[in-house]
Enzyme design. Structure first.
Site, PDB file in Angstrom:
ATOM      1  N   CYS A 177      -4.780  -5.719   7.637  1.00 20.56           N
ATOM      2  CA  CYS A 177      -3.645  -5.219   7.104  1.00 20.56           C
ATOM      3  C   CYS A 177      -2.319  -5.089   8.095  1.00 20.56           C
ATOM      4  O   CYS A 177      -1.056  -5.063   7.572  1.00 20.56           O
ATOM      5  CB  CYS A 177      -4.088  -3.887   6.255  1.00 20.56           C
ATOM      6  N   HIS A 614       0.461   4.188   7.741  1.00 18.82           N
ATOM      7  CA  HIS A 614      -0.865   4.114   8.181  1.00 18.82           C
ATOM      8  C   HIS A 614      -1.631   5.239   7.325  1.00 18.82           C
ATOM      9  O   HIS A 614      -1.033   6.334   7.462  1.00 18.82           O
ATOM     10  CB  HIS A 614      -1.057   4.241   9.763  1.00 18.82           C
ATOM     11  N   HIS A 622      -5.767   2.265   6.931  1.00 19.46           N
ATOM     12  CA  HIS A 622      -5.262   1.042   6.411  1.00 19.46           C
ATOM     13  C   HIS A 622      -3.570   1.030   6.462  1.00 19.46           C
ATOM     14  O   HIS A 622      -3.269   2.046   6.358  1.00 19.46           O
ATOM     15  CB  HIS A 622      -5.530   1.237   4.661  1.00 19.46           C
TER      16      HIS A 622
END
Length: 1135
Positions: A177, A614, A622
């Site tokens: 990601c 974040h 993620h």
């Protein structure tokens, strides 16, 4: 300088920077000059440099005035270059085991240096390699990722088709990601996008030395071009970046696993791009210094001006991403101010600077794309692990950088001095105000105005007795009531008297303690010690019978008049002083805010382009990105494959921090005076904006067209496969129908073979009568051309022998049961409402059957049944007797279904095999089947027919879920009832969106969904208040697993009652913040509240819908009627 000298110089500088980064990482020293001095003294030997730094740190004495490199905190390291990252872990090398530690460090550095000399790969690059390797391997290992689900492609390619010109997402190929967030932010810089798309490798690349960088960078650039081209012109909703990530993985070999860091990846990505464009720039230059577009786009310069041990210095440094500390600051400007000033600022421009050290940074050249790296991680030495900083940090959408520019140095210094003076004055005012607001000398303090008010109230109170204990009846029963004397209780009775007479648990402990105290005053009662059970929320609550208020015993009217006058005057003075202080503080805050608001300090505007977010902790989480679309003038959220519209409010909630575990990690600003960064490209001939494939060079256009052809082929193959499946299902259904018909014919023949006697060979026949639902049976009009299927005669393909056999079977069945009329069968069998109506309609057509035959009787029966159902549809829908549940046709009529849908549905019901009761029913059933066979595909849209019946099945499922949910709700089983009520509302919401009569009353379902959540919240809060671990865990489990995931469903509709219910639930839990409780409960409450207070309407971690049980129509109608009657009665009684 020759090309070779230039290359050698660049290599030497980067090698020296690598050594400095290694020394910073090992020793924690961040002073660049000291590190360079250590390298010079050691002639580049890392082991000797570490020893030099260790000894120097050990010899530094304790001083009141710290030296420059001591005041330069690790967090404020500004001497950075691309590919480096400040380390926040300072290691103390001054312990007793310093020599052993030095030897270990020396061996480690020697091994690292040897590896670099052999492979040309630094430790930092190896670490990134390990992360990339882990990212690729994670997809195969199916590692769990925080918050996001493991993504898998939908088998239907139409689900993966791009809608219009929506932005293209990036597939997460295994913990990547971070890759998606960075690449999307750069891709949406249209100037950067153009540079990448139009990049071409050096023409003489085959003649250049094939070193590792070239072997790595050029293939990566090609894959990045391919990826960008797909993001421009692909027909897919999202594309796979595996090939680009594979290049990164193959560049460095390792097998360790950790999650990639956005700033590290961005450093390395820009470093590689810089190298790739540098090769091209050197080839294209013609006697001039080559210009690297990556450097011009992302790199700037600042001037470091300082004093070190009395000596002034100035030097210019280049920077890419500018690191900023978050801890201790409230907004971005405070971070920048702290980053630009280190040490004592007075020493930088004062005459006497011999004893002080410090430095200032001034930007001399800002890049068009200004990136701030927010340091939200720090190393916890006590725990031995990194931790994330969740502090709130605000940042503006428009950032003016004038105050940090070198050309404004003098003006900024004056303003900074003024701000410093104002802040000092502000501190004094705040301290003075705090003395008014927190008055007292003990541990508990109160506002002085309130203290004076309480004193005035005390002085004005009238005493009710001369002694505070003389009116207490020592023999009074628990609760403090006086009156009739009670017999002296025994010891056992004293212990038991607390709980029976105690009120609810909210007041019990305090009252119980008061009762025990009253009993202990009784003469002759033995004192009894009982262990107190700690109830964290109830002990602090007041009992219902409050003691008499205190009052002065002796005060004259003159004393009271003087005292009240003084207290009133003092209170007014205190309130005026407080208001004046608050006003002065507000004015100073406003003055500081407007210090840089004049036009001369608003000439360098930078607009926020992207925010990289974040969510999670230091070791897992993620990433996603918010990117501003200047053409649509809105924010977009790029979350792997998902690209959705967003708002500034959502960005603030997710990015500022301090609210939950999500916060901004990287900010990307662009110069608002350089529109070329985000301008679209225009066709030189037509002047039209280039879009899609027109933006791509020829080679990339062919690449994307090939990929689009593959995707088109995939969709065509999917469509063909689905068509084959549908055809196979249709053939299977037809085969099943033929087999059933054959079985029925065989059964009739077997029955006929056992019958005796002969039957008449004459059969009644009738001419075909054209008929529709609206037509009369006596209407014999025949269509001239292409008659409707209802108007065509039923085929008579049965043989004479088969007809005779059927009639013999009917006669035998009639002989076995003398009374087989439809009316009798209706009373004898528990038939469905549909079957009951059809049998009654056939019964009413008996005369027509006898006179004109089965076809005329069929038209009569179908008209009678349709009229009955139309009558039901005209009645008001009753909650406890809903005709829609009993008859699909009533549902269709109410929702204005097409005539052909109604006709086919009625035909299907009349063609039911269960109608084979007697000759009339079976004959009419055969006519209905013949009519069904005559239907042509163009006469009835099968897809539309299936859609209406699917809606009806959804209506029945919704009713079943609602019925079960209400039954469980009435039994107070709220945990199990919730999902039934939630999904019944969701399904019903989808139905009523198509029409109000397609579902149930939306307000009714919303009421019970809301009430169930409130009941669960009350139940969970009660468990939490109990204070015992099992109950607290169960209560929080109910909230986290059931209530909290459902709150977005109440917020998204924006209904007033739902919003009030959410506020009530939140207020109940927030009320605990001011109460005394155990530390472990406080910790659990602190962890839980951010989830409860999350205002997001995004559905996360929702439960699967409950399985819908199958009930007969009679059972469903009966149970639904009963529960609706019960609920209506309960609601009436509640009012």
């Amino acid at each position: 300088m020759t090309v070779e000298q230039n290359v050698l110089q660049q290599h030497s500088q980067k090698h020296q920077q690598t050594l400095i980064n290694q020394l910073k990482e090992v020793t924690g020293t961040t002073d660049i000059q000291l590190l360079q001095q250590a390298l010079q003294v050691s002639n580049g030997d890392l082991a000797e440099a570490v020893a030099f730094l260790t000894e120097k740190n050990a010899k530094v004495p304790q001083q009141d005035e710290p030296t420059y490199y001591q005041t330069s905190q690790v967090a404020n390291d500004r001497y950075i270059s691309v590919g480096s990252q400040a380390d926040t872990n300072v290691i103390d090398l001054t312990g007793d085991d310093k020599d052993d530690l030095q030897r270990a460090i020396a061996l480690s550095l020697e091994e690292s240096s040897r590896a670099f000399r052999e492979t040309g790969i630094t430790d930092e690059e190896q670490a990134i390699s390990r992360v990339l390797e882990a990212s690729i391997a994670e997809n195969k290992a199916s590692l769990k990722r925080t918050h996001t689900e493991v993504w898998s492609d939908s088998p239907d390619p139409h689900d993966r088709k791009r809608m219009d010109n929506c932005p293209v997402g990036l597939k997460n190929v295994g913990n990547t990601c971070w890759f998606s967030a960075v690449i999307q932010s750069l891709f949406n810089l249209l100037e950067f996008q153009r540079l990448v798309l139009h990049y071409s490798p050096p023409a003489r690349v085959q003649d250049l030395p094939r070193n590792q960088k070239e072997h790595r960078n050029l293939p990566f650039m090609q894959e990045l071009r391919n990826l960008f081209s797909l993001m421009v012109g692909s027909k897919r909703k999202y594309v796979d970046p595996s090939r680009a990530v594979d290049i990164l993985k193959d560049a460095f070999k390792s097998s360790e696993s950790q999650q990639q860091d956005v700033s590290e990846f961005t450093h390395k990505l820009l470093d590689w791009l810089e190298d790739a464009f540098q090769m091209k720039a050197e080839e294209d230059r013609e006697g001039e210094k080559p210009k690297n577009p990556m450097v011009e786009l992302f790199y700037g310069r600042f001037l470091a001006v300082g004093v070190l041990e009395g000596k002034k210095f100035e030097n210019t440094e280049m920077f890419g991403q500018y690191p900023l500390q978050v801890n201790g600051f409230k907004d971005l400007h405070e971070c920048l101010e702290a980053a630009m000033i280190e040490g004592e600022i007075e020493s930088l421009h004062s005459a006497d600077n011999s004893a002080r050290s410090g430095q200032e940074h001034w930007f001399t050249e800002l890049p068009p794309v200004l990136t701030f790296e927010l340091s939200r991680f720090e190393f916890n030495q006590a725990l031995g692990r990194p931790e994330k900083i969740h502090n709130k940090l605000e940042f503006p959408s428009m950032l003016y950088m004038d105050r940090y520019m070198d050309r404004n140095r003098d003006v900024t210094r004056i303003k900074r001095e003024e701000i410093r003076r104002l802040k000092e004055h502000l501190t004094l005012l705040q301290q003075r105000l705090e003395r008014y607001l927190s008055y007292g000398s003990g541990p508990k303090r109160f506002p002085l105005a309130d203290v004076l008010q309480y004193a005035m109230e005390f002085a004005s109170s009238k005493p009710v007795c001369t002694s505070p204990v003389e009116d207490i009846d020592t023999s009074a029963p628990p609760g403090g009531t006086t009156g009739q004397q009670l017999p002296q209780p025994s010891t056992v009775e004293q212990a038991a008297a607390v709980s029976p007479d105690a009120p609810s648990s909210a007041q019990g402990p305090s009252l119980a303690q008061g009762s025990a105290a009253a009993l202990s005053l009784a003469p002759g009662s033995a004192p009894q010690q009982r262990a107190q059970v700690h109830k964290p929320f109830t002990q602090s609550r007041l009992p219902p019978d409050l003691p008499m208020h205190p009052a002065p015993r002796h005060v004259t009217d003159e004393e009271l008049r003087v005292l009240e006058g003084c207290l009133h005057r003092w209170r007014s003075e205190v309130e005026n002083d407080t208001r004046d202080l608050q006003g002065s503080i507000s004015r100073i805050h406003r003055t500081i805010e407007l210090m840089y608001s004049d036009k001369s300090m608003m000439q360098v505007p930078y607009r926020l382009h992207a925010v990289l977010v974040h969510e999670g902790q230091a070791n897992a989480g993620h990433y996603w990105a918010y990117i501003y679309d200047p053409h649509q003038r809105r924010w977009m959220k790029y979350n792997d494959v998902s690209v959705t519209k967003s708002t500034w409010e959502e960005l603030v909630r997710d990015s500022f921090g301090g609210y939950r575990n999500a916060s901004a990690y990287c900010l990307m600003y662009i110069n608002d005076k350089k529109p070329f960064l985000i301008e679209e490209e225009f066709d030189k001939e037509t002047g039209q904006v280039l879009s899609g494939l027109d933006k791509l060079p020829a080679d990339l256009r062919r690449f994307v067209q090939e990929d689009n052809k593959l995707f088109d082929k995939e969709m065509e193959e999917w469509d063909a496969l689905q068509a084959r499946k549908a055809q196979q299902e249709k053939l299977a259904l037809a085969a099943a129908a033929v087999a059933a018909a054959a079985a029925s014919t065989a059964a009739a023949a077997a029955a006929a073979s056992t019958a005796s006697g002969a039957s008449s060979n004459t059969t009644s026949s009738s001419s075909p009568q054209p008929m529709s639902i609206e037509y009369s049976p006596s209407d014999n009009t025949v269509a001239m051309q292409d008659p409707d299927y209802m108007e065509q005669p039923s085929p008579t393909t049965d043989s004479k022998q088969l007809q005779q056999n059927m009639e013999r079977a009917i006669s035998q069945a009639a002989a076995a049961q003398e009374d087989t009329s439809p009316e009798t069968l209706l009373n004898a069998a528990m038939l469905t409402p549909n079957m009951q109506g059809i049998i009654m309609a056939i019964g009413k057509s008996s005369n027509v059957f006898e006179k004109s035959g089965p076809e005329a009787a069929f038209f009569k029966a179908i008209k009678v049944e349709y009229g009955r159902l139309m009558h039901f549809a005209e009645e008001d829908v009753a909650s406890d007797n809903d005709y829609r549940l009993q008859h699909a046709v009533v549902y269709f009529i109410l929702n204005q279904a097409p005539k052909k849908i109604l006709e086919r549905t009625l035909l299907t019901q009349f063609a039911d095999r269960n109608l084979a009761f007697d000759e009339r029913c079976k004959s009419i059933m055969n006519v209905a089947r013949a009519k069904l066979d005559l239907i042509k595909p163009e006469e009835v849209n099968i897809e539309e027919y299936e859609m209406w019946h699917q809606d009806y099945r959804t209506f029945r499922d919704t009713t079943t879920l609602l019925m079960i949910g209400l039954e469980l709700f009435q039994k107070s089983n709220y945990v199990e009832a919730l999902m039934y009520l939630i999904y019944s509302y969701q399904y019903n919401n989808e139905l009523v969106a198509k029409g109000p009569n397609r579902g149930h009353d939306e307000a009714f379902l919303s009421h019970f969904r809301r009430e169930c959540l409130l009941k669960l919240n009350e139940q969970a809060a009660g468990m939490f208040e109990a204070g015992e671990d099992p109950q607290v865990t169960n209560g929080l489990g109910i909230m986290n697993e059931l209530v909290v995931p459902c709150l977005p469903l109440l917020l998204v509709q924006d209904a007033e009652k739902d919003l009030l219910a959410v506020e009530d639930m939140r207020n109940r839990w927030c009320s605990y913040l001011g109460q005394e409780m155990e530390p472990n409960l406080q910790e659990k409450l602190t962890d839980f509240l951010p989830k409860l207070l999350d205002c997001s309407t995004e559905i996360k971690g929702f439960h699967e819908p409950p399985k819908v049980p199958t009930y007969s129509t009679l059972e469903l109608c009966e149970r639904f009627s009963q529960i609706m009657a019960t609920v209506a009665k309960a609601l009436t009684e509640g009012r």
